[in-house]
Design an enzyme around this catalytic site. Structure first.
Site, PDB file in Angstrom:
ATOM      1  CG  ASP A 298      13.556  24.682  -2.635  1.00  0.00           C
ATOM      2  OD1 ASP A 298      13.568  23.961  -3.653  1.00  0.00           O
ATOM      3  OD2 ASP A 298      13.331  24.233  -1.505  1.00  0.00           O
TER       4      ASP A 298
ATOM      5  CG  ASP B 288      14.369  21.735   9.747  1.00  0.00           C
ATOM      6  OD1 ASP B 288      13.563  21.488   8.813  1.00  0.00           O
ATOM      7  OD2 ASP B 288      15.302  22.555   9.637  1.00  0.00           O
TER       8      ASP B 288
ATOM      9  CG  HIS C  77      12.924  22.556   5.651  1.00  0.00           C
ATOM     10  ND1 HIS C  77      14.133  22.070   6.094  1.00  0.00           N
ATOM     11  CD2 HIS C  77      12.767  22.021   4.416  1.00  0.00           C
ATOM     12  CE1 HIS C  77      14.665  21.291   5.172  1.00  0.00           C
ATOM     13  NE2 HIS C  77      13.849  21.235   4.138  1.00  0.00           N
TER      14      HIS C  77
ATOM     15  CD  GLU D 205      16.117  25.299   7.117  1.00  0.00           C
ATOM     16  OE1 GLU D 205      15.247  24.566   7.616  1.00  0.00           O
ATOM     17  OE2 GLU D 205      17.191  24.858   6.643  1.00  0.00           O
TER      18      GLU D 205
HETATM   19  C1  GLP Z   1      15.009  19.839   0.778  1.00  0.00           C
HETATM   20  C2  GLP Z   1      14.004  20.581  -0.105  1.00  0.00           C
HETATM   21  C3  GLP Z   1      12.584  20.425   0.414  1.00  0.00           C
HETATM   22  C4  GLP Z   1      12.324  18.969   0.722  1.00  0.00           C
HETATM   23  C5  GLP Z   1      13.246  18.498   1.807  1.00  0.00           C
HETATM   24  C6  GLP Z   1      13.018  17.043   2.199  1.00  0.00           C
HETATM   25  O1  GLP Z   1      15.506  20.587   1.824  1.00  0.00           O
HETATM   26  N1  GLP Z   1      14.297  21.974  -0.219  1.00  0.00           N
HETATM   27  O2  GLP Z   1      11.672  20.907  -0.571  1.00  0.00           O
HETATM   28  O3  GLP Z   1      10.986  18.789   1.119  1.00  0.00           O
HETATM   29  O4  GLP Z   1      14.574  18.633   1.337  1.00  0.00           O
HETATM   30  O5  GLP Z   1      13.788  16.196   1.390  1.00  0.00           O
HETATM   31  P1  GLP Z   1      13.512  14.678   1.171  1.00  0.00           P
HETATM   32  O6  GLP Z   1      12.245  14.622   0.399  1.00  0.00           O
HETATM   33  O7  GLP Z   1      14.653  14.152   0.395  1.00  0.00           O
HETATM   34  O8  GLP Z   1      13.374  14.080   2.517  1.00  0.00           O
END
Ligand code: GLP
Length: 260
Positions: A67, A136, A138, A143
Site C-alpha cells: 500500500d 481495527d 485491517h 479497512e
Molecule cells: C498500517 C499499514 C498496515 C499495517 C498496520 C499496522 O496501517 N498499512 O499494513 O499492518 O499499519 O501497523 P503496525 O504494524 O505499526 O501496528
C-alpha cells in the site's frame, strides 16, 4: 485452519520467519516477497539483514509492497516508498528496480490500481506475503467493510487508522485521508500468507481475524479463505485466542518436514 505459532518475543518471530524466507530464497533466488509497512514486520527485516550479513544474497528477489498513501510525495519520509526503501530495499540489498510500491500520485490515482494489478500479473504474483494487522482488523489498508474480492484501489482511511498512524507525522492533520492498497482479493492470490501481530494492543484484532467469522467487517479474517497461512504472534498478542493451547500443541508436534 491457519497455523498459529506463539513465540516469546517479536525478535523470535522475526528470526523464525526470516529463516524460512532465507531458505526459500536459497532454493529460488528469484523469489517474490510481499512486503508490509508498519512496525510489525521490522523484526523480520532486521533478521533478514542478519541473514544477508551471514552471506544470503537477496539481489534477485522481487518485492511488492501492499500500500501507499495518496498525495504524499514519494520522497516524503513517511511515504511508503520512503519507508520501504529505508527498512527493506537498502538493509536487505534488494535491487531497487525490482521493488514495487503502488503509485500514490493524486493526479493519476484513477488508474493506479489497475496498473499495479497489471504489474503483479505480469510478474507472476507474490510467493510469500508478509502482513500486519491494524487495531481495527485491517490488512494492507483494507479497512473494515472492504470487499473480500477487492483488487488494488483507492481507499479512505478510518479515523482509527489515521489516529494510529499519527505518531509518524508532526500532527494528526498531516495523516493523509486516502491510500491505495492491494485488495483482499489481491492479497489472497499470494502463495503463502504470513500474518504477524505483537503486543496486547493487537490481541483482540488477531483473535477475531483467526477465530471469528469470515466477514468484510474484519478484513484480517480473509486469511481463513487461504490454504497456506502462518500466523506468528508473541505471548501478549496471543492473549485473546480461545484455542491457544491447541495451537501450541500443534506446533510442538509439527512434522519437521512441513516447514512454515
Ligand atoms: C498500517 C499499514 C498496515 C499495517 C498496520 C499496522 O496501517 N498499512 O499494513 O499492518 O499499519 O501497523 P503496525 O504494524 O505499526 O501496528
Amino acid at each position: 485452519m491457519a497455523e498459529v505459532v506463539i513465540v516469546d518475543t517479536p525478535e523470535a518471530a522475526g528470526t523464525l520467519v526470516a529463516r524460512h524466507i532465507a531458505a526459500r530464497v536459497r532454493d529460488e533466488p528469484a523469489f517474490t516477497l510481499g512486503v508490509a509497512t508498519g512496525s510489525t514486520p521490522l523484526p523480520v527485516y532486521a533478521a533478514l539483514a542478519r541473514e544477508r550479513a551471514a552471506g544470503l544474497d537477496l539481489s534477485g528477489v522481487t518485492a511488492f509492497a501492499l500500500d501507499e498513501y495518496v498525495g504524499l510525495p514519494e520522497d516524503h519520509p513517511e511515504s511508503y516508498h520512503s519507508v520501504i526503501r529505508r527498512e527493506v530495499t537498502e538493509p536487505l540489498g534488494l535491487d531497487p528496480a525490482r521493488v514495487h510500491v503502488p503509485d500514490g500520485d493524486a493526479a493519476t490515482i484513477a488508474t493506479a490500481g489497475e496498473r499495479y494489478e497489471a504489474a503483479l500479473d505480469a510478474h507472476g504474483g507474490v510467493d510469500l506475503q508478509l502482513l500486519g494487522i491494524g487495531t481495527d482488523g485491517h490488512v494492507g489498508f483494507n479497512e473494515p467493510g472492504s470487499s473480500l474480492a477487492s483488487l488494488t484501489r483507492i481507499k479512505t482511511l478510518t479515523a482509527t487508522t489515521r489516529a494510529d498512524n499519527a505518531r509518524f507525522f508532526d500532527s494528526p492533520d498531516e495523516v493523509p485521508t486516502h491510500c491505495i492498497t492491494q485488495g483482499i482479493g489481491t492479497i489472497l492470490r499470494a502463495g503463502h500468507l504470513v500474518l504477524l501481530a505483537f503486543g496486547s494492543g493487537k490481541a483482540d484484532a488477531i483473535a477475531t481475524a483467526v477465530e471469528g467469522p469470515i466477514t468484510a467487517s474484519v478484513p484480517g479474517s480473509c486469511i481463513q479463505l487461504h490454504r497456506h497461512v502462518t500466523v506468528v504472534v508473541d505471548e501478549a498478542a496471543a492473549a485473546g485466542f480461545e484455542r491457544a493451547e491447541y495451537y501450541r500443541w500443534v506446533y510442538e508436534h509439527k512434522p519437521a518436514w512441513q516447514g512454515l
